[in-house]
Design a protein around this motif. Structure first.
Motif, mmCIF file in Angstrom:
data_model
loop_
_atom_site.group_PDB
_atom_site.id
_atom_site.type_symbol
_atom_site.label_atom_id
_atom_site.label_comp_id
_atom_site.label_asym_id
_atom_site.label_seq_id
_atom_site.Cartn_x
_atom_site.Cartn_y
_atom_site.Cartn_z
ATOM 1 N N PHE A 110 0.662 -0.946 0.134
ATOM 2 C CA PHE A 110 0.510 0.226 -0.192
ATOM 3 C C PHE A 110 0.735 1.114 -0.067
ATOM 4 O O PHE A 110 1.007 1.856 -0.636
ATOM 5 N N ARG A 111 2.262 1.478 0.810
ATOM 6 C CA ARG A 111 2.744 2.647 0.822
ATOM 7 C C ARG A 111 3.496 2.412 -0.562
ATOM 8 O O ARG A 111 4.319 3.258 -0.522
ATOM 9 N N PHE A 112 4.104 1.410 -0.326
ATOM 10 C CA PHE A 112 4.748 1.330 -2.018
ATOM 11 C C PHE A 112 4.220 1.898 -2.930
ATOM 12 O O PHE A 112 4.683 3.232 -3.613
ATOM 13 N N THR A 113 2.963 1.813 -3.084
ATOM 14 C CA THR A 113 2.038 1.973 -4.615
ATOM 15 C C THR A 113 1.642 3.747 -4.124
ATOM 16 O O THR A 113 1.980 4.567 -4.856
ATOM 17 N N ILE A 114 1.971 4.427 -2.953
ATOM 18 C CA ILE A 114 1.612 5.986 -2.642
ATOM 19 C C ILE A 114 2.975 6.285 -2.866
ATOM 20 O O ILE A 114 2.792 7.127 -4.130
ATOM 21 N N ILE A 115 4.575 5.951 -2.493
ATOM 22 C CA ILE A 115 5.319 6.722 -3.294
ATOM 23 C C ILE A 115 5.857 6.222 -4.573
ATOM 24 O O ILE A 115 6.912 7.784 -5.354
ATOM 25 N N ALA A 116 5.745 5.721 -4.902
ATOM 26 C CA ALA A 116 6.202 4.946 -6.451
ATOM 27 C C ALA A 116 5.031 5.865 -7.536
ATOM 28 O O ALA A 116 6.031 7.006 -8.260
ATOM 29 N N THR A 117 3.570 6.507 -7.214
ATOM 30 C CA THR A 117 3.430 7.093 -7.681
ATOM 31 C C THR A 117 3.517 8.384 -7.177
ATOM 32 O O THR A 117 3.972 9.955 -7.800
ATOM 33 N N ALA A 118 4.456 9.058 -6.181
ATOM 34 C CA ALA A 118 4.691 10.564 -5.761
ATOM 35 C C ALA A 118 6.031 11.238 -6.053
ATOM 36 O O ALA A 118 6.141 11.887 -6.447
ATOM 37 N N PHE A 119 6.575 10.285 -6.079
ATOM 38 C CA PHE A 119 8.430 11.040 -6.446
ATOM 39 C C PHE A 119 8.927 10.122 -7.548
ATOM 40 O O PHE A 119 8.871 9.370 -8.031
ATOM 41 N N GLY A 120 8.910 11.380 -8.542
ATOM 42 C CA GLY A 120 9.265 11.216 -9.714
ATOM 43 C C GLY A 120 10.911 11.756 -10.007
ATOM 44 O O GLY A 120 11.540 11.844 -9.513
ATOM 45 N N ASN A 121 11.566 11.310 -11.449
ATOM 46 C CA ASN A 121 13.021 11.077 -11.698
ATOM 47 C C ASN A 121 13.014 13.201 -11.723
ATOM 48 O O ASN A 121 12.432 13.664 -12.372
ATOM 49 N N THR A 122 13.517 13.683 -10.876
ATOM 50 C CA THR A 122 13.494 15.014 -11.298
ATOM 51 C C THR A 122 15.415 15.507 -11.418
ATOM 52 O O THR A 122 15.738 16.921 -11.171
ATOM 53 N N GLY A 123 15.873 14.527 -12.064
ATOM 54 C CA GLY A 123 17.973 14.532 -11.648
ATOM 55 C C GLY A 123 17.827 14.316 -13.156
ATOM 56 O O GLY A 123 17.736 15.457 -14.257
ATOM 57 N N ASN A 124 18.068 12.833 -13.417
ATOM 58 C CA ASN A 124 19.537 12.626 -14.562
ATOM 59 C C ASN A 124 18.211 12.797 -15.430
ATOM 60 O O ASN A 124 18.742 13.743 -17.051
ATOM 61 N N LEU A 125 16.790 12.108 -15.638
ATOM 62 C CA LEU A 125 15.872 12.623 -16.617
ATOM 63 C C LEU A 125 15.613 14.085 -17.447
ATOM 64 O O LEU A 125 15.914 13.845 -18.442
ATOM 65 N N PRO A 126 14.803 14.295 -15.942
ATOM 66 C CA PRO A 126 14.649 15.976 -16.870
ATOM 67 C C PRO A 126 16.454 16.746 -17.440
ATOM 68 O O PRO A 126 16.447 17.382 -18.584
ATOM 69 N N LEU A 127 17.272 16.213 -16.588
ATOM 70 C CA LEU A 127 18.378 17.109 -17.303
ATOM 71 C C LEU A 127 19.510 16.050 -18.809
ATOM 72 O O LEU A 127 19.590 17.111 -19.770
ATOM 73 N N ALA A 128 18.686 15.016 -19.558
ATOM 74 C CA ALA A 128 18.637 14.836 -20.607
ATOM 75 C C ALA A 128 18.112 15.538 -21.197
ATOM 76 O O ALA A 128 18.159 15.061 -22.798
#
Length: 452
Positions: free
Chosen positions: A116-134
């Motif tokens: 249950f908690r994994f579902t919440i945090i997996a939806t909430a926390f996105g890639n704000t580092g390497n992928l946006p830089l790319a």
């Protein structure tokens, strides 16, 4: 390619203009990812997994810090530090909105209770580092990009400025949300997830674990694979806690006559529990090469006498920044090659369920960007954003658009919780993200550049 100027051809030309500038950068990144996938695929094995892991360590310890220091240090000033306040605030906003979406996904899709908690945090926390830089690097690669000549420097600076908040979230919110559930701890301890831990041999770990934050799994603490917070704040007599540390024992470890012990005895119970949890939160691990680069860029960039020595064509240390810039140019292709190598390993078996996997992906990749567009538009109307800075707005929108952070796989491995589920979810999300990011970047270009 020059933007259209003839009014009679404006409608048709502008549509093709946005389409080309939105799709071409992603096609470049896709090509790099496919090359990495081919090189790492088990059937070809042109490049062994060990090489990709070494490459990920180079990105983490060298290429990414160089990129951050070169571009953030050049643009940051005390004034800009104050003007850019909404960038880290937007990371917190996107995470909070993502948590609400994740909660709805968990309620609607009904994953197994232990996830249950994994579902919440997996939806909430996105890639704000390497992928946006790319993405920023690919968008700004052409000299005639729609964001101007300073596109790459400003874009990288904006993305880098959000990194410190994201790292703090990893070692606080994400770390504690990925705690093994106390209700299933005995089951897990006997024959489940914790026994599923990967061998300590570095080469035996999936590339996912070290794709973005190498060495995180090696930073285990005494309680990182136990439901420590639940043990502190709950008392369930029906569960066996033989293998779960008693938080009170942490207080007994110190001498009973010490001033600290006397102070603890006088503390309210809730305050004492909060302090124990805070002491067991590994915030000290945030001081890694990228964070050092951010702090150094702040110090150098915001002190004019030092900045004039390091940055600029007439700076005495120009040769140093040029050398670091050469290294920084390897960051984007390396990140995409590593992503291709990660995808080449394929998805693991997962107990999360197809329904929940699809629900998280739809919420993260389709619904959250729509809500993020509204947030950025509202912030612009309230004059929270820098006026007429389209790259600033583009980076803010990207923070809502990327898939779940690859760091989730590393944290899952660190905590011994949902390791296979994180691997499978991240695989499918990054596959779907090829299409969702393409669509939303076309939309963003249309919204941002039609008013320039």
């Amino acid at each position: 390619m020059e933007p259209p100027s003839s009014e009679s051809q404006a409608n048709v030309s502008y549509n093709s203009y946005y389409l080309v500038y939105a799709v071409l950068p992603l096609l470049k990144l896709l090509c790099l990812t496919v090359i990495g996938l081919i090189l790492a695929h088990p059937r070809t094995q042109l490049v062994p997994k060990a090489t990709f892991k070494l490459l990920s360590k180079l990105v983490f310890a060298l290429f990414l810090p160089c990129t951050i220091f070169i571009h953030l240090g050049e643009t940051i000033t005390v004034k800009n530090f104050m003007r850019w306040w909404f960038i880290p605030a937007n990371v917190l906003l996107s995470t909070a909105i993502g948590c609400l979406l994740g909660y709805l996904v968990a309620k609607i899709c009904k994953p197994p209770p232990q996830y249950f908690r994994f579902t919440i945090i997996a939806t909430a926390f996105g890639n704000t580092g390497n992928l946006p830089l790319a993405i920023v690097g690919s968008v700004c690669h052409s000299s005639d990009n729609p964001f101007g000549p300073d596109c790459y420097t400003t874009g990288v600076s904006y993305v880098s400025f959000s990194q410190w908040v994201a790292v703090l979230l990893v070692y606080t919110l994400v770390y504690h949300m990925m705690e093994p559930p106390i209700e299933y701890f005995d089951v897990v301890d006997v024959g489940g997830e914790i026994q599923e831990q990967l061998p300590s041999n570095d080469l035996s770990r999936p590339l996912l674990v070290e794709a973005e934050w190498p060495g995180m799994e090696d930073r285990e603490t005494v309680h990182c694979k136990t439901p420590f917070i639940a043990r502190v704040f709950t008392s369930v007599s029906t569960l066996s806690y033989s293998s779960i540390p008693d938080p009170d024992s942490l207080e007994e470890a110190s001498a009973p006559t010490s001033p600290k012990s006397i102070r603890c005895l006088a503390e309210p119970r809730v305050v004492r529990k909060l302090r124990i949890v805070a002491e067991q939160t590994p915030v000290r691990h945030v001081l890694q090469p990228p964070m050092f680069a951010i702090l150094l860029a702040f110090i150098v960039g915001m002190v004019p006498p030092i900045k004039s020595v390091v940055y600029g064509k007439e700076a005495p240390l120009e040769f140093l920044t040029d050398s670091l810039n050469i290294l920084a140019q390897a960051m984007v292709p390396s990140v995409m090659l590593i992503l291709g190598g990660m995808l080449a390993e394929g998805p693991n078996e997962s107990e999360l369920g197809v329904r929940t996997t699809v629900g998280i992906s739809v919420a993260r990749l389709l619904v959250l960007p729509l809500l993020g567009t509204g947030v950025v538009y509202l912030a612009d109307q309230l004059n929270f954003l820098i006026h007429d800075d389209r790259m600033y707005q583009f980076v803010l929108l990207l923070q809502y658009t990327t898939p779940s952070a690859i760091l989730l796989g590393a944290v899952a491995s660190l905590r011994g919780y949902a390791v296979r589920e994180a691997s499978a979810l991240l695989f499918w999300q990054h596959v779907f993200a090829l299409f969702s990011i393409s669509i939303y970047i076309i939309v963003y270009f249309k919204l941002l550049l039609s008013y320039v």
